[in-house]
Design a protein around this motif. Structure first.
Motif, PDB file in Angstrom:
ATOM      1  N   LEU A  29       0.831  -1.201   0.000  1.00 20.38           N
ATOM      2  CA  LEU A  29       0.000   0.000   0.000  1.00 20.38           C
ATOM      3  C   LEU A  29       0.872   1.259   0.000  1.00 20.38           C
ATOM      4  O   LEU A  29       0.613   2.215  -0.730  1.00 20.38           O
ATOM      5  N   SER A  30       1.917   1.237   0.800  1.00 20.23           N
ATOM      6  CA  SER A  30       2.828   2.375   0.878  1.00 20.23           C
ATOM      7  C   SER A  30       3.517   2.604  -0.471  1.00 20.23           C
ATOM      8  O   SER A  30       3.686   3.753  -0.902  1.00 20.23           O
ATOM      9  N   GLN A  32       2.305   1.849  -3.419  1.00 27.89           N
ATOM     10  CA  GLN A  32       1.312   2.408  -4.331  1.00 27.89           C
ATOM     11  C   GLN A  32       1.089   3.893  -4.063  1.00 27.89           C
ATOM     12  O   GLN A  32       0.984   4.699  -4.995  1.00 27.89           O
ATOM     13  N   GLN A  33       1.009   4.256  -2.786  1.00 25.81           N
ATOM     14  CA  GLN A  33       0.813   5.664  -2.437  1.00 25.81           C
ATOM     15  C   GLN A  33       2.006   6.496  -2.873  1.00 25.81           C
ATOM     16  O   GLN A  33       1.842   7.617  -3.380  1.00 25.81           O
ATOM     17  N   THR A  34       3.214   5.961  -2.710  1.00 18.48           N
ATOM     18  CA  THR A  34       4.418   6.675  -3.120  1.00 18.48           C
ATOM     19  C   THR A  34       4.413   6.902  -4.629  1.00 18.48           C
ATOM     20  O   THR A  34       4.730   8.004  -5.091  1.00 18.48           O
ATOM     21  N   ALA A  36       1.821   7.090  -6.614  1.00 16.95           N
ATOM     22  CA  ALA A  36       0.795   8.086  -6.941  1.00 16.95           C
ATOM     23  C   ALA A  36       1.284   9.497  -6.621  1.00 16.95           C
ATOM     24  O   ALA A  36       1.087  10.431  -7.415  1.00 16.95           O
ATOM     25  N   LYS A  37       1.920   9.666  -5.475  1.00 14.90           N
ATOM     26  CA  LYS A  37       2.435  11.000  -5.092  1.00 14.90           C
ATOM     27  C   LYS A  37       3.549  11.432  -6.040  1.00 14.90           C
ATOM     28  O   LYS A  37       3.661  12.615  -6.366  1.00 14.90           O
ATOM     29  N   GLU A  40       1.886  12.751  -9.153  1.00 19.17           N
ATOM     30  CA  GLU A  40       1.325  14.085  -8.900  1.00 19.17           C
ATOM     31  C   GLU A  40       2.423  15.144  -8.866  1.00 19.17           C
ATOM     32  O   GLU A  40       2.260  16.229  -9.432  1.00 19.17           O
ATOM     33  N   ASP A  90       5.468  14.382   1.809  1.00 16.67           N
ATOM     34  CA  ASP A  90       4.671  13.160   1.917  1.00 16.67           C
ATOM     35  C   ASP A  90       5.450  11.951   1.397  1.00 16.67           C
ATOM     36  O   ASP A  90       5.415  10.868   1.998  1.00 16.67           O
ATOM     37  N   LEU A  94       6.529   8.643   3.451  1.00 15.62           N
ATOM     38  CA  LEU A  94       6.145   7.313   2.978  1.00 15.62           C
ATOM     39  C   LEU A  94       7.366   6.414   2.782  1.00 15.62           C
ATOM     40  O   LEU A  94       7.301   5.206   3.041  1.00 15.62           O
ATOM     41  N   SER A  98       7.981   2.954   4.612  1.00 12.56           N
ATOM     42  CA  SER A  98       8.279   1.748   3.834  1.00 12.56           C
ATOM     43  C   SER A  98       9.509   1.032   4.373  1.00 12.56           C
ATOM     44  O   SER A  98       9.526  -0.198   4.464  1.00 12.56           O
TER      45      SER A  98
END
Length: 123
Positions: A29-30, A32-34, A36-37, A40, A90, A94, A98
């Motif tokens: 999950l971490s 995936q969030q990384t 995505a960020k 962005e 962020d 993350l 991780s």
């Protein structure tokens, strides 16, 4: 290890397996969030680059819900840079998370290996 009853060993084993599984899921999950960020942040960097290439005082518009508001160029640049800085922070947090989760997963894996390596062979 053999001095503990089978029930206790089984509970310890289940707990270590659950820890390993939770760490692995949180690590995915971490990641995936990384990602995505990072996307962005890259989009923001490209937007900042495009705005900086525009010469003169040009009207800038920012999307607000279903409408657009005119914003001065300086304010738009400051807003984009602050968003980029927030995303960078962020991403850094993350990455720290991780690393911690990866260490926790590796520790659980090594504990499982130790248990199975030192377990007596019952047949």
């Amino acid at each position: 290890m053999s001095s503990l009853p089978d029930d206790t060993l089984r509970k310890i084993l289940v707990q270590i397996q659950q820890t390993a599984l939770q760490s692995q899921r949180a690590l995915q999950l971490s990641a995936q969030q990384t990602a995505a960020k990072e996307r962005e942040r890259r989009i923001l960097q490209l937007t900042i680059g495009e705005i900086s290439q525009i010469k003169g005082d040009v009207n800038m518009y920012k999307g607000v819900g279903k409408m657009f508001m005119m914003i001065p160029r300086k304010e738009m640049e400051q807003d984009l840079k602050s968003q980029e800085k927030e995303l960078t922070d962020d991403i850094a947090s993350l990455n720290k998370k991780s690393k911690y989760l990866e260490k926790q997963f590796n520790d659980a894996q090594s504990q499982l290996r130790d248990i199975f390596h030192h377990a007596p062979n019952k047949q």
